[in-house]
Design a protein around this motif. Structure first.
Motif, PDB file in Angstrom:
ATOM      1  N   LYS A 163       0.829  -1.199   0.000  1.00 55.57           N
ATOM      2  CA  LYS A 163       0.000   0.000   0.000  1.00 55.57           C
ATOM      3  C   LYS A 163       0.873   1.262   0.000  1.00 55.57           C
ATOM      4  O   LYS A 163       1.947   1.282   0.600  1.00 55.57           O
ATOM      5  CB  LYS A 163      -0.930  -0.002   1.214  1.00 55.57           C
ATOM      6  N   GLU A 165       0.550   5.423   0.673  1.00 49.81           N
ATOM      7  CA  GLU A 165      -0.205   6.595   1.103  1.00 49.81           C
ATOM      8  C   GLU A 165       0.531   7.848   0.639  1.00 49.81           C
ATOM      9  O   GLU A 165       1.718   8.041   0.964  1.00 49.81           O
ATOM     10  CB  GLU A 165      -0.367   6.625   2.617  1.00 49.81           C
ATOM     11  N   LYS A 167       1.387  11.780   0.528  1.00 45.19           N
ATOM     12  CA  LYS A 167       1.376  12.914   1.434  1.00 45.19           C
ATOM     13  C   LYS A 167       2.084  14.093   0.772  1.00 45.19           C
ATOM     14  O   LYS A 167       2.481  14.034  -0.379  1.00 45.19           O
ATOM     15  CB  LYS A 167       2.105  12.555   2.739  1.00 45.19           C
ATOM     16  N   ALA A 238      -1.660   4.417  -8.515  1.00 42.72           N
ATOM     17  CA  ALA A 238      -2.499   5.590  -8.248  1.00 42.72           C
ATOM     18  C   ALA A 238      -2.958   6.177  -9.578  1.00 42.72           C
ATOM     19  O   ALA A 238      -2.137   6.471 -10.446  1.00 42.72           O
ATOM     20  CB  ALA A 238      -1.725   6.630  -7.450  1.00 42.72           C
ATOM     21  N   TRP A 242      -5.378  10.913  -8.513  1.00 41.95           N
ATOM     22  CA  TRP A 242      -5.007  10.648  -7.120  1.00 41.95           C
ATOM     23  C   TRP A 242      -5.032  11.938  -6.307  1.00 41.95           C
ATOM     24  O   TRP A 242      -4.891  13.048  -6.845  1.00 41.95           O
ATOM     25  CB  TRP A 242      -3.637   9.991  -7.029  1.00 41.95           C
ATOM     26  N   GLN A 243      -5.188  11.776  -4.986  1.00 39.58           N
ATOM     27  CA  GLN A 243      -5.262  12.922  -4.101  1.00 39.58           C
ATOM     28  C   GLN A 243      -4.336  12.733  -2.900  1.00 39.58           C
ATOM     29  O   GLN A 243      -4.090  11.602  -2.457  1.00 39.58           O
ATOM     30  CB  GLN A 243      -6.696  13.124  -3.599  1.00 39.58           C
ATOM     31  N   GLY A 245      -3.265  12.485   0.856  1.00 39.99           N
ATOM     32  CA  GLY A 245      -3.967  11.934   2.010  1.00 39.99           C
ATOM     33  C   GLY A 245      -4.679  10.631   1.726  1.00 39.99           C
ATOM     34  O   GLY A 245      -5.246  10.032   2.642  1.00 39.99           O
ATOM     35  N   GLN A 246      -4.629  10.176   0.485  1.00 44.68           N
ATOM     36  CA  GLN A 246      -5.293   8.928   0.121  1.00 44.68           C
ATOM     37  C   GLN A 246      -4.284   7.787   0.016  1.00 44.68           C
ATOM     38  O   GLN A 246      -3.102   8.006  -0.260  1.00 44.68           O
ATOM     39  CB  GLN A 246      -6.042   9.085  -1.203  1.00 44.68           C
ATOM     40  N   THR A 247      -4.769   6.571   0.242  1.00 42.63           N
ATOM     41  CA  THR A 247      -3.951   5.374   0.149  1.00 42.63           C
ATOM     42  C   THR A 247      -4.381   4.547  -1.050  1.00 42.63           C
ATOM     43  O   THR A 247      -5.588   4.362  -1.290  1.00 42.63           O
ATOM     44  CB  THR A 247      -4.065   4.526   1.435  1.00 42.63           C
ATOM     45  N   TYR A 248      -3.402   4.021  -1.772  1.00 41.57           N
ATOM     46  CA  TYR A 248      -3.678   3.232  -2.967  1.00 41.57           C
ATOM     47  C   TYR A 248      -3.003   1.873  -2.823  1.00 41.57           C
ATOM     48  O   TYR A 248      -1.804   1.788  -2.514  1.00 41.57           O
ATOM     49  CB  TYR A 248      -3.191   3.970  -4.210  1.00 41.57           C
ATOM     50  N   GLN A 249      -3.781   0.827  -3.018  1.00 42.89           N
ATOM     51  CA  GLN A 249      -3.285  -0.541  -2.811  1.00 42.89           C
ATOM     52  C   GLN A 249      -3.002  -1.212  -4.129  1.00 42.89           C
ATOM     53  O   GLN A 249      -3.816  -1.166  -5.061  1.00 42.89           O
ATOM     54  CB  GLN A 249      -4.285  -1.364  -2.001  1.00 42.89           C
TER      55      GLN A 249
END
Length: 254
Positions: A163, A165, A167, A238, A242-243, A245-249
């Protein structure tokens, strides 16, 4: 009672960061080594306190209470974050009889305290684990406070893919990488936008990596190398939208 409180909140991390340089480690030997263990917290466990590895809510991120903070001698300037250990209590009347060993993931740093000379288990060159009370009391009695242990590095078994995340800001993008299987820790990381080649990322702190290129509006891919030398490419993890603060798996793991 020698109860430790070594969980490091983000607000004081930068003060401690300069003290966290590695002074030698057994992380790559694969064999048992001698150490000590204390505990922090209470039986309600830990929740959303961000520590020196950059992880956030340990429950949501899959680590739960099966975690430990590492002393300077093991922390390796944050590069040991994500490593999994097997730990067993030894040579103490406080060890639980016939207790099995426990498996934990390194998610925090136990800082040294140079103002004291007695009972400061995380001072160099001591190898020390500050466990959650939940894990400590699986191998030793609560009243012990501190016990000798043996530990060894073991493969991490994770559910699902690695994952990422995102930032930072458009001009300083930071990525927390977690849920890393097998070796568990990341030694090198690169990023690729849909309109760029591969860009080497710098180790920021814990398992957070950064790059100073504006990649907003581009799909992101990541190239991750773990400490055992294995490398995987996570392509278009992502999307272009993508944004921060979001997490991409991803759908891959080691």
């Amino acid at each position: 009672m020698a109860i430790s409180h070594c969980l490091v909140p983000l607000a004081i991390f930068m003060v401690l960061f300069v003290q966290a340089m590695s002074v030698g480690t057994d992380l790559d030997t694969g064999g048992w080594f001698d150490a000590r263990a204390t505990f922090y917290g209470d039986f309600k466990g830990i929740g959303t306190v961000q520590g020196a590895c950059g992880y956030g809510d340990l429950w949501k991120q899959g680590y739960g209470l099966h975690t430990t903070a590492l002393s300077t001698a093991l922390f390796n300037n944050g590069l040991a974050c994500g490593v999994c250990f097997e730990i067993k209590c030894v040579n103490s009347a406080w060890c639980r009889k016939d207790a099995p060993s426990v498996l934990v993931t390194a998610t925090n740093f136990c800082p040294p305290n140079y103002t004291k000379t007695v009972g400061v288990w995380c001072n160099p060159p001591q190898k020390h684990f500050d466990l959650t009370v939940f894990m400590f009391t699986k191998i030793a009695w609560y009243r012990a406070g501190v016990v000798p242990v043996q530990a060894r590095r073991v493969p991490c078994h994770k559910i699902g893919g690695v994952k990422f995340e995102i930032k930072g800001n458009p001009y300083f993008l930071m990525v927390l990488v977690y849920n890393v299987g097998n070796a568990g820790d990341v030694s090198s990381m690169s990023i690729k936008g849909s309109n760029t080649g591969w860009l080497q990322m710098a180790h920021n702190w814990g398992q957070i990596w950064d790059v100073g290129t504006n990649l907003v509006g581009q799909a992101l891919s990541f190239r991750v190398t773990t400490s055992d030398g294995k490398t995987l490419d996570f392509v278009n993890v992502a999307p272009a939208q993508w944004q921060f603060g979001q997490t991409y798996q991803s759908n891959l793991n080691f």
